[in-house]
Scaffold this motif. Sequence first.
Motif, short mmCIF file in Angstrom:
data_model
loop_
_atom_site.label_atom_id
_atom_site.label_comp_id
_atom_site.label_asym_id
_atom_site.label_seq_id
_atom_site.Cartn_x
_atom_site.Cartn_y
_atom_site.Cartn_z
N PHE A 104 0.85 -1.19 0.00
CA PHE A 104 0.00 0.00 0.00
C PHE A 104 0.89 1.25 0.00
N SER A 105 0.30 2.35 -0.48
CA SER A 105 1.02 3.61 -0.49
C SER A 105 0.04 4.75 -0.25
N GLY A 106 0.53 5.81 0.39
CA GLY A 106 -0.32 6.97 0.66
C GLY A 106 0.50 8.12 1.18
N ASN A 107 -0.18 9.16 1.64
CA ASN A 107 0.52 10.35 2.15
C ASN A 107 1.39 10.03 3.35
N ALA A 108 1.02 9.02 4.12
CA ALA A 108 1.79 8.65 5.31
C ALA A 108 2.96 7.72 4.98
#
Length: 641
Positions: A530-534
């Motif tokens: 997964f990937s995101g702003n965090a």
Amino acid sequence: MKIKALLVALFTFSFANAQQVDNRGMYDKKDFEHIEIGWLNPLKNEPAKPITENGWSYPVNQTDMGIKIGTWLQQTYTPIGLLGELKLDLFRPPASKYKGTKYYGADEAEKDNRLALPNSYGALAKFHLCLSKTSTHKFFPTPGNHCYTRLDIMANNVELITKQVIALSTPTDYYCTMPDYTVGQKGEYEKDWLDEMTAYRNFTGSPNLQPYRHYLFPVGNQLSYVVIMTRNRQPLPFEQVTVAELLRQLESQFPKLHQFALNRKLIYENYLENAKKGMQVLKEQLKQQENKFVYFNTIERQIDIIDLANIGSNGKLPNWIQTEKNTQNLDRWGKAVSSSTNYPLLRLKKGVKEDCAAGGPQWLVFKMDGPINAGYGGAVQLMDNFVNRFNYDYVYRYFFGKDKVIEPYQPLGLSFKEKEQRASAASELSAAAKKNAADKTVLFFEDFSNTAVGAAPQSWKTQRSEISGEQPVVATLDKVEGKWLRLKRNAAPKNFPQNINGDFELSYDLLVQKGDVPWGTPGIDVQLKFSGNAGEKNVILNVSPGDMNRADAAGWIMINGLATCKVSNYYSVTGFTGSKPVNKATVSLQKKGESILITCNNSKVYECNTAFSPGMVLKDLNFYVNEKNQFYISNIHIKKL
């Protein structure tokens, strides 16, 4: 945990489609693993010529046989993922140039002792893994590298299958041991990985090799595979050495061993006196066993005058001399607790050199190095051709058959290209696959229905086993519906939809047959990136069936990567046993907002409301199975919620 870190690292593996070189012109081997590279300089169909060098003479009939052997090898295999280099090979080593000087020692004597060996001729092939691009060659062996697999096919060869005992040998008599390893052998080479290597690509079980002696050669810089055929299926021309002969030969060679020690300055007080005493100890201790055969307790045993001096200094028979094939190892109470294999001392029979001087082969040796990387596609193809495609029976009939062979050489079975074409023939999509393809809420579905049984799915990146060389392929099982990907190591979909955001459910079917997953070994990892702003998050579900030896043993799921959630060591799943003939489980992972829900066979296993940061998207999916296990996967399904 180091193991989990390794699994996460494996998550990122891929195969490049383009062949690229670095600033030195060197290739990365993964870029050409499945590419047909071929031969650097193929053998040409030219008339054979007699050759004389270093005192060795080969008539035209022998050089012609060497060319034939090389041509047959060339017809058998077009190298895949390796660059082949092939040439005629004749045994013609130079004698020592230091005889009679202070530089003459055992290493130089070994050269002179080769004069006792017969003419040997055939072909030498090198299959290069480290490749570069030059101004004149698209593929060329990288200078300074020695990462290649060597294959020798030689008539009447001795050195490929023996280790010379230098102290006993002379330019007219060749003494040796013959290293070999068979599954379950006790003693010096008693290691599980040797058993695994012996079975690599069905070397031990191949019907193509059953008529001929074949075994693992367990010494040297790289372990090797050996196949031997002899005229009229007679034993090789060696005879075992008796204790009486060993003593006579040691006594006759004593002055030479003394000179070796002087030349190397291996002297100490009373060493010559002790060496003479050592000879007397041997004679006294072995006088009742003179008619027995000699064995060494280690395959690469050499003898020097210091060994004899050590015998003289303690007055005891050394344990490296044995008179039985097997030695019982006793505990302090005299009870046998294990056994060790000893290795017979051999001598090349008289007259063999003369018999092989001008005629045809008396025996043939096929010897190939073990793979540099057993899971590399080029190594697998090479071994499969050595084991299954090379036509050993044709070669035997051609050289040793009663009737003249007039038909041309033909390799066995299908070539790599033919297998690839046959295996990649697409099958019709299943009804489930068609239905899911038409459903806009379904983001990904795979049941392997359009892949032929026995083929690797073209739309998946897969990694071969580094033990067996097996590739994940599609299979069917008795009394089980549909097709399944039989998996060891890694498998990841090439066409995985990038950046799956919002709420979704991933589900997949797992299947194991009894015995596929030994108790205590890791299960199958389903790795989600997964990937995101965090930042990035790697979530891993490790699923194992219960103990196959207990009917009531439940399977379990372990969860890794949810740092913001409380996670136990494992979660029991009663519906995934290992004791039934076929054991099946459907695992599901639901992501809704920041929460995660994991189920197995529709029963809740785990739930957490703070698993994800807002805006996290699924970017990649990979399945990983430990080398010792085997799982089947299918019906991989991702849909919007």
